[in-house]
Design an enzyme around this catalytic site. Sequence first.
Site, PDB file in Angstrom:
ATOM      1  N   GLU A  12      13.562  21.724  -6.756  1.00 19.37           N
ATOM      2  CA  GLU A  12      14.928  21.214  -6.690  1.00 19.37           C
ATOM      3  C   GLU A  12      15.381  20.808  -5.297  1.00 19.37           C
ATOM      4  O   GLU A  12      16.314  20.017  -5.165  1.00 19.37           O
ATOM      5  CB  GLU A  12      15.900  22.277  -7.240  1.00 19.37           C
ATOM      6  CG  GLU A  12      15.712  22.603  -8.707  1.00 19.37           C
ATOM      7  CD  GLU A  12      15.974  21.411  -9.614  1.00 19.37           C
ATOM      8  OE1 GLU A  12      16.884  20.619  -9.302  1.00 19.37           O
ATOM      9  OE2 GLU A  12      15.261  21.263 -10.622  1.00 19.37           O
ATOM     10  N   ALA A  13      14.768  21.366  -4.256  1.00 24.97           N
ATOM     11  CA  ALA A  13      15.312  21.125  -2.917  1.00 24.97           C
ATOM     12  C   ALA A  13      14.247  21.203  -1.834  1.00 24.97           C
ATOM     13  O   ALA A  13      13.215  21.861  -1.993  1.00 24.97           O
ATOM     14  CB  ALA A  13      16.422  22.136  -2.622  1.00 24.97           C
ATOM     15  N   ILE A  15      13.839  22.409   2.141  1.00 24.75           N
ATOM     16  CA  ILE A  15      14.462  23.289   3.132  1.00 24.75           C
ATOM     17  C   ILE A  15      13.899  22.939   4.501  1.00 24.75           C
ATOM     18  O   ILE A  15      12.677  22.937   4.694  1.00 24.75           O
ATOM     19  CB  ILE A  15      14.188  24.776   2.832  1.00 24.75           C
ATOM     20  CG1 ILE A  15      14.484  25.104   1.365  1.00 24.75           C
ATOM     21  CG2 ILE A  15      14.991  25.668   3.772  1.00 24.75           C
ATOM     22  CD1 ILE A  15      15.923  24.959   0.977  1.00 24.75           C
ATOM     23  N   LYS A  28      19.456  22.462   3.515  1.00 21.00           N
ATOM     24  CA  LYS A  28      18.907  22.451   2.157  1.00 21.00           C
ATOM     25  C   LYS A  28      19.386  21.180   1.473  1.00 21.00           C
ATOM     26  O   LYS A  28      20.589  20.963   1.332  1.00 21.00           O
ATOM     27  CB  LYS A  28      19.384  23.682   1.382  1.00 21.00           C
ATOM     28  CG  LYS A  28      18.917  23.718  -0.064  1.00 21.00           C
ATOM     29  CD  LYS A  28      19.389  24.995  -0.753  1.00 21.00           C
ATOM     30  CE  LYS A  28      18.878  25.070  -2.181  1.00 21.00           C
ATOM     31  NZ  LYS A  28      19.284  26.348  -2.830  1.00 21.00           N
ATOM     32  N   ASP A 123      18.930  34.771  -9.257  1.00 18.58           N
ATOM     33  CA  ASP A 123      17.522  34.798  -8.826  1.00 18.58           C
ATOM     34  C   ASP A 123      17.327  35.895  -7.786  1.00 18.58           C
ATOM     35  O   ASP A 123      16.908  35.634  -6.655  1.00 18.58           O
ATOM     36  CB  ASP A 123      17.116  33.438  -8.262  1.00 18.58           C
ATOM     37  CG  ASP A 123      15.610  33.315  -8.030  1.00 18.58           C
ATOM     38  OD1 ASP A 123      14.848  34.087  -8.640  1.00 18.58           O
ATOM     39  OD2 ASP A 123      15.203  32.448  -7.239  1.00 18.58           O
TER      40      ASP A 123
END
Length: 207
Positions: A12-13, A15, A28, A123
């Site tokens: 998803e991303a 960093i 991010k 999470d």
Amino acid sequence: MAGVARIGMGAEAVIEETDYLGLHAVRKTRVEKGYRHPVLDSRLRASRTKNEVRVMRDARLSGIRTPVVYDVDLHEGSIVMEFIEGTRVREIIENEPGRIPEVCRMIGESVAKMHNAGVCHGDLTTSNMILTPAGELCILDFSLGATRCDLEGKGVDIHLMERAFSSSHSQATEAFGKVMESYMANVDGAKDIAKRVEDIKGRARYT
């Protein structure tokens, strides 16, 4: 520091370690998804970025340590935040057994504070927790988090954290028990949450 260095890449991303107005920072950025319509993709990335910042804010207001947010760009789907120095809790549990009881107590207290404030993380793994040089437990990555968290959300948080502990720290079998001792002593509605966790485990066995 100068320049930008990628330190993580997920589904998803991206960093990146960077500099923000002279401050050591992390950026991010949610990645574009080519299989989605561009307008829908932009809206989803903006919405999820906004939600993550909101959850981080509420978690911080509950009294737990989170990275300070420096800048948000909804169009880009990015968050620039404080770089947290310290040691991943995962490494402490794996390599420093003498520190496990205190670290687990801190985890339980921090999660209880979040839940008491109606915040769920989504999470809760030990890879998303850092013990700073000042002795603070900092919780990271609220991308799956939620505010106005109900009993079910709290139960799911605890269930997923237990699964993360059992898969990552099988050699430290007492660690999660110590987390739960601290959590149950500090969370509101402890009995109801414990019952919901058992209900969720029962459902998981049949799915």
